[in-house]
Design a protein around this motif. Structure first.
Motif, short mmCIF file in Angstrom:
data_model
loop_
_atom_site.label_atom_id
_atom_site.label_comp_id
_atom_site.label_asym_id
_atom_site.label_seq_id
_atom_site.Cartn_x
_atom_site.Cartn_y
_atom_site.Cartn_z
N CYS A 1 43.15 29.67 43.83
CA CYS A 1 43.96 30.93 44.32
C CYS A 1 42.96 31.79 45.07
CB CYS A 1 43.60 31.57 42.93
SG CYS A 1 44.94 31.27 41.75
N ASN A 2 41.40 31.26 45.16
CA ASN A 2 40.70 32.02 46.09
C ASN A 2 41.14 31.60 47.51
OD1 ASN A 2 38.92 33.22 44.33
ND2 ASN A 2 37.54 31.51 44.08
N LEU A 3 41.59 30.33 47.96
CA LEU A 3 41.97 29.94 49.01
C LEU A 3 43.24 30.72 49.71
CD1 LEU A 3 41.92 25.80 48.91
CD2 LEU A 3 40.35 27.36 50.34
N LEU A 4 43.82 30.94 48.53
CA LEU A 4 45.15 31.62 49.08
C LEU A 4 44.69 33.11 49.35
CD1 LEU A 4 48.48 32.01 49.20
CD2 LEU A 4 48.33 32.33 46.80
N MET A 5 43.80 33.74 48.42
CA MET A 5 43.62 35.29 48.51
C MET A 5 43.02 35.29 50.02
SD MET A 5 44.77 36.85 46.07
CE MET A 5 45.86 35.64 45.51
N ALA A 6 42.15 34.22 50.44
CA ALA A 6 41.19 34.38 51.77
C ALA A 6 42.17 33.91 53.09
CB ALA A 6 40.18 33.46 51.67
N SER A 7 43.62 33.54 52.71
CA SER A 7 44.46 33.18 53.72
C SER A 7 44.88 34.42 54.59
CB SER A 7 45.24 32.23 53.38
OG SER A 7 46.06 33.07 52.49
N GLU A 8 45.63 34.39 55.57
CA GLU A 8 46.18 35.45 56.36
C GLU A 8 47.15 36.01 55.32
OE1 GLU A 8 47.53 34.55 60.25
OE2 GLU A 8 45.28 33.71 60.88
N LEU A 9 48.02 35.17 54.64
CA LEU A 9 49.10 35.64 53.74
C LEU A 9 48.83 36.73 53.08
CD1 LEU A 9 50.60 32.32 52.11
CD2 LEU A 9 51.65 33.81 53.98
N LEU B 1 47.23 37.30 38.72
CA LEU B 1 46.11 37.63 37.88
C LEU B 1 44.93 37.71 39.03
CD1 LEU B 1 44.70 38.32 35.33
CD2 LEU B 1 44.44 35.81 34.75
N ALA B 2 44.87 36.74 39.96
CA ALA B 2 43.61 36.87 40.95
C ALA B 2 43.98 37.86 41.55
CB ALA B 2 43.84 35.40 41.72
N PHE B 3 45.08 38.27 42.08
CA PHE B 3 45.26 39.37 43.21
C PHE B 3 45.00 40.65 42.31
CE2 PHE B 3 47.56 42.79 45.57
CZ PHE B 3 46.99 42.60 46.74
N GLY B 4 45.46 40.71 41.16
CA GLY B 4 45.16 41.95 40.45
C GLY B 4 43.91 42.42 40.01
N ARG B 5 43.10 41.26 39.84
CA ARG B 5 41.65 41.49 39.56
C ARG B 5 40.71 41.90 40.58
NH1 ARG B 5 40.35 36.61 35.36
NH2 ARG B 5 41.23 37.52 33.35
N ARG B 6 41.32 41.71 42.03
CA ARG B 6 40.89 42.14 43.09
C ARG B 6 41.15 43.32 43.55
NH1 ARG B 6 40.89 36.59 43.26
NH2 ARG B 6 39.39 35.37 44.45
N ASN B 7 42.50 43.77 43.14
CA ASN B 7 43.17 44.97 43.46
C ASN B 7 43.89 45.74 42.31
OD1 ASN B 7 42.89 44.64 46.63
ND2 ASN B 7 43.37 42.87 45.50
N GLN B 8 43.05 46.63 41.51
CA GLN B 8 43.66 47.14 40.42
C GLN B 8 44.90 47.80 40.54
OE1 GLN B 8 41.08 48.71 37.56
NE2 GLN B 8 39.75 46.93 37.38
N ALA C 1 28.52 41.17 23.81
CA ALA C 1 28.98 41.92 24.84
C ALA C 1 27.87 41.88 26.09
CB ALA C 1 29.50 43.39 24.75
N ASP C 2 28.01 41.55 27.26
CA ASP C 2 27.16 41.80 28.34
C ASP C 2 27.38 42.94 29.11
OD1 ASP C 2 26.01 39.30 27.86
OD2 ASP C 2 27.71 38.25 28.74
N ARG C 3 26.64 43.23 30.16
CA ARG C 3 26.79 44.35 31.05
C ARG C 3 27.62 44.29 32.11
NH1 ARG C 3 24.97 46.20 27.00
NH2 ARG C 3 22.82 47.17 27.02
N THR C 4 28.71 43.17 32.01
CA THR C 4 29.65 43.06 33.22
C THR C 4 30.67 44.09 33.05
OG1 THR C 4 30.94 41.71 31.56
CG2 THR C 4 29.42 40.57 33.07
N PRO C 5 31.35 44.51 34.01
CA PRO C 5 32.37 45.53 34.28
C PRO C 5 33.30 45.31 33.12
CG PRO C 5 31.78 45.11 36.27
CD PRO C 5 30.94 44.08 35.49
N GLU C 6 33.67 43.97 32.88
CA GLU C 6 34.81 43.41 32.09
C GLU C 6 34.42 43.85 30.41
OE1 GLU C 6 37.53 39.86 30.81
OE2 GLU C 6 36.41 39.78 32.60
N VAL D 1 47.37 44.55 32.48
CA VAL D 1 48.29 45.57 32.75
C VAL D 1 48.04 46.77 31.69
CG1 VAL D 1 50.70 46.34 32.70
CG2 VAL D 1 50.04 44.16 33.90
N CYS D 2 47.89 46.60 30.64
CA CYS D 2 47.69 47.62 29.52
C CYS D 2 46.36 48.31 29.58
CB CYS D 2 47.91 47.02 28.32
SG CYS D 2 49.29 46.36 27.81
N ARG D 3 45.35 47.54 30.06
CA ARG D 3 44.33 48.29 30.31
C ARG D 3 44.17 49.28 31.34
NH1 ARG D 3 39.72 47.27 33.78
NH2 ARG D 3 40.89 45.43 34.81
#
Length: 372
Positions: free
Chosen positions: A64-72, A105-112, A285-290, A179-181
């Motif tokens: 998915c990272n390869l796809l997100m980093a592509s020109e597409l 999911l990969a794109f959504g987590r990068r772009n809410q 729980a950690d201190r991560t944004p999630e 989505v619900c979040r």
């Protein structure tokens, strides 16, 4: 065979990754139709070989990272997202669905902002819910490799992996949570999440309590607390924009339109794992944004439970003592950047001490008593 008529015969992992990179190498004069076909070729190759070369979460994430980093997706993300959503609605191939859902999911987590568009996601939500509703043997853990999978000389895996239905269920729960979040759903929108679906989510928590990997169990709980937040806000402010993580000013609880609360009230004696794991999730729980978002959603449900007469004593007394310890630790340890979360802990601490069994057992207050 992909949309270009190409037939892939992959013999090892190196060849698989080389083919993926070659697909994503886009000629400079490509038409929009060529871009669409490129995305579908990527999905087709991954869907055909994911059981061999994309079995681990890291491998799937890397693809998915390869796809997100592509020109597409760098230059045509809007079009690619619309195409992915369209294909997700139309395809009946579960292997293609798995890859498309991972892309979304990969794109959504990068772009809410992509996740916030209810118009875009509305047609897909019932399909995701169908995957969650599917009855699956509760003894099957959602792990990518499975107990009998072994590596092969080709760099892939052989053996019996996790059924595709299990992977799709887990992925659908994660997508529904994201989505619900972030979306603002009206009471009319929330009619989609009917009593039977909410009941099924609570039952899933109990069915999967003994799985070695707790991640699916926790994902279902996160979806439930996100839905609770949606029902709370929609019931209290049906005509106004969704407030940013605020309680109602008067402290009143939502009415019976909150299906999460109503269903939980009907099964208090048979949903103890849900309560226990709420506490575990807060405690770990950690201190991560999630995790910070998760804590806030859990706290808002706890606030509702403690202030509702029929659920104020839902938790065991020992668990309430653990909660007090967690609250005190977090109130002391949260930094200035999380002042809002600290205030929320303080807000929930009051009904925890005054509305539950602790009102007659002043744990860590004079006289100092301990839970037995």
């Amino acid at each position: 065979m992909d949309v270009f008529g190409a037939v892939y015969i992959i013999e090892n992992a190196q060849q698989f990754w080389s083919e993926l990179e070659e697909i994503l190498h886009i000629p400079q004069d490509s038409t929009l139709l060529r871009l669409d076909s490129t995305l579908r070729s990527f999905i087709s190759l991954c869907a055909s070989y994911h059981e061999t070369y994309l079995q681990s979460p890291l491998q799937l994430e890397h693809s998915c990272n390869l796809l997100m980093a592509s020109e597409l997706f760098i230059f045509h993300s809007e079009r690619m997202c619309d195409l992915s959503l369209q294909d997700a609605e139309q395809t009946t191939d579960p292997h293609s669905q798995l890859i498309i859902y991972n892309i979304l999911l990969a794109f959504g987590r990068r772009n809410q902002g992509f996740l916030r568009s209810h118009k875009r996601w509305k047609p897909l939500l019932p399909l995701l819910m169908d995957h969650v509703r599917l009855e699956i043997d509760p003894d099957i853990d959602d792990t990518f490799s499975g107990g009998s999978v072994t590596s092969s000389s080709s760099g892939g895996y052989r053996g019996i992996g996790v059924p595709i239905e299990v992977k799709l269920r887990t992925l659908s729960v994660r997508l529904l949570y994201e989505v619900c979040r972030v979306q603002k759903l009206s009471l009319n929108d929330l009619n989609l999440f009917d009593d039977s679906f909410i009941e099924h989510l609570f039952e899933l928590v109990e069915q999967t309590r003994d799985q070695q990997d707790e991640s699916f169990n926790y994902s279902v709980i996160k979806l439930l607390v996100a839905l609770n937040e949606q029902f709370m806000v929609a019931s209290l402010h049906p005509e106004t924009p969704r407030p940013d993580a605020k309680f109602s000013r008067d402290g009143h609880t939502p009415d019976s339109r909150n299906r999460v609360l109503r269903i939980l009230m009907s099964r208090l004696g048979s949903s103890m794992t849900f309560g226990e794991n709420l506490i575990f999730m807060l405690n770990r729980a950690d201190r991560t944004p999630e995790d910070l978002v998760m804590q806030l959603l859990v706290l808002k449900l706890l606030y509702l439970l403690f202030n509702t007469k029929d659920t104020a004593e839902y938790f065991y007394t020992n668990d309430l003592c653990v909660l007090v310890d967690v609250f005190l630790r977090e109130i002391l340890n949260l930094d200035e950047d999380n002042e809002s979360l600290r205030h929320t802990y303080l807000r929930v601490l009051h009904p925890l001490l005054t509305k539950t069994q602790l009102r007659s057992m002043p744990y860590k207050r004079p006289p100092n008593r301990t839970c037995s």
